[in-house]
Design an enzyme around this catalytic site. Structure first.
Site, mmCIF file in Angstrom:
data_model
loop_
_atom_site.group_PDB
_atom_site.id
_atom_site.type_symbol
_atom_site.label_atom_id
_atom_site.label_comp_id
_atom_site.label_asym_id
_atom_site.label_seq_id
_atom_site.Cartn_x
_atom_site.Cartn_y
_atom_site.Cartn_z
ATOM 1 N N ASP A 143 -26.599 38.095 -30.317
ATOM 2 C CA ASP A 143 -26.449 38.562 -31.694
ATOM 3 C C ASP A 143 -25.224 37.951 -32.357
ATOM 4 O OD1 ASP A 143 -24.555 40.025 -30.328
ATOM 5 O OD2 ASP A 143 -25.355 41.992 -30.874
ATOM 6 N N SER A 144 -24.503 37.119 -31.620
ATOM 7 C CA SER A 144 -23.463 36.273 -32.215
ATOM 8 C C SER A 144 -24.061 35.343 -33.264
ATOM 9 C CB SER A 144 -22.761 35.447 -31.130
ATOM 10 O OG SER A 144 -23.714 34.785 -30.308
ATOM 11 N N ASP A 201 -30.437 39.507 -26.954
ATOM 12 C CA ASP A 201 -29.657 40.704 -27.258
ATOM 13 C C ASP A 201 -30.482 41.732 -28.023
ATOM 14 O OD1 ASP A 201 -27.094 40.514 -26.174
ATOM 15 O OD2 ASP A 201 -26.336 39.316 -27.843
ATOM 16 N N LYS A 207 -30.548 42.235 -23.264
ATOM 17 C CA LYS A 207 -29.156 42.622 -23.012
ATOM 18 C C LYS A 207 -28.761 43.722 -23.983
ATOM 19 C CE LYS A 207 -25.508 39.953 -24.098
ATOM 20 N NZ LYS A 207 -24.615 40.872 -24.879
ATOM 21 N N GLU A 260 -25.314 46.597 -24.877
ATOM 22 C CA GLU A 260 -23.872 46.775 -24.708
ATOM 23 C C GLU A 260 -23.515 48.229 -24.402
ATOM 24 O OE1 GLU A 260 -22.528 43.316 -27.937
ATOM 25 O OE2 GLU A 260 -21.738 45.358 -28.108
ATOM 26 N N GLU A 283 -16.718 40.925 -20.797
ATOM 27 C CA GLU A 283 -16.054 40.187 -21.866
ATOM 28 C C GLU A 283 -14.635 40.687 -22.066
ATOM 29 O OE1 GLU A 283 -16.690 38.758 -26.524
ATOM 30 O OE2 GLU A 283 -18.287 39.827 -25.453
#
Length: 294
Positions: free
Chosen positions: A69-70, A112, A141, A143, A210
């Site tokens: 999602d970057s 993501d 993925k 978070e 991260e």
């Protein structure tokens, strides 16, 4: 009389490079990733957002491609990942998947789950994950720790491989007080460790760490035999490494993070730069804890 139609002319747009020769690499799978982890061979991962860069990265030997999602910052010019929609993730996942199929690529494709697409309930997470898997992802993925473990278990029990993400979690950067190192101090380290073990027990096969102190990341890697840790700003002691592709090519729009090396320096092509990244990770030359970690 020859009635065979002439071959279609090659398109002048979007010509993709050949994939890695099949004899050099079989398709990456969960068992293959587990073998790499068990043997101690570093796993390489890069972000990819379109067909052509995905094909180049695959041909350069990257094992895992992350449709991160970057893309909110890299492709859309957003200030953070929070504004990225599930539809945007579906679109870019499809694009990357098509690129891999066009060149018979072998990379493992992770996508993501964007902000707000899995927070409401495990059922919401299943719906969102299904959208990305149908777009071509092999794994999703998400978070965070603690509350996410039941969601991970819910997805894994339904046949959806999951990569977890702890430490600096960009979707909740406002709650964390900015882009800061996570896991410093005994209490924070213990919480991160507890969350990591819970995620492994829930079935997460991979875990991105991260901006976590290198010593803590190395310790967690030893404590998670069934969950391969993938570091970004987390030192060289993890089972693998990931970078945003545009960062490691030196073409990002902002300040270069401390944990990035510009692999385009000294290389004449994107493919050569990515091959250099793969070699450096495999040989333990990147990251350098003294320069790229905390």
């Amino acid at each position: 009389m020859n009635t065979t139609p002439p071959p279609a002319p090659a398109s002048p747009y979007g010509t993709l490079p050949p994939a890695s020769p099949p004899a050099q690499r079989k398709p990456i799978s969960l068992p293959r990733l587990a073998q790499l982890h068990a043997s101690g061979e570093k796993i390489t991962m890069l972000t990819a957002y379109d067909a052509t860069f995905a094909a180049v990265a695959d041909a350069a030997g990257v094992e895992c491609l992350l449709v991160g999602d970057s893309l909110g910052m890299v492709c859309q010019g957003l200030p953070s990942t929070v504004g990225v929609s599930l539809e945007a993730m579906r679109y870019h996942t499809e694009s990357v998947s098509r690129g891999l199929h066009r060149v018979q690529g072998t990379a493992w494709l992770i996508a993501d789950l964007p902000f707000g697409s899995y927070h409401e309930s495990p059922e919401q997470a299943l719906h969102s994950a299904t959208t990305l898997m149908q777009a071509g992802a092999h794994m999703v993925k998400l978070e965070g720790g603690g509350w996410t473990a039941p969601t991970v278990r819910f997805l894994v029990e339904r046949g959806i491989p999951v990569c977890a993400h702890l430490g600096l979690t960009p979707q909740t950067v406002h709650a964390l007080g900015g882009y800061r190192v996570q896991g410093r101090g005994d209490a924070a380290a213990q919480t991160l460790r507890r969350h990591a073990l819970e995620l492994q027990d829930a079935g997460a096969a991979m875990l991105v760490l991260e901006m976590v102190p290198a010593a803590l990341s190395a310790q967690l890697t030893q404590e998670l035999p069934r969950c391969a840790t993938i570091g970004i700003g987390a030192g060289q002691g993890t089972a693998g490494q990931v970078l945003v592709m545009h960062d490691m090519l030196g073409i990002n729009l902002g300040k270069m993070p401390k944990f990035v090396r510009n692999f385009m320096d000294g290389h004449g092509s994107v493919k050569a730069a990515i091959e250099a990244y793969v070699r450096a990770v495999k040989e333990g030359r990147f990251p350098d804890d003294a320069a790229h970690a905390w």
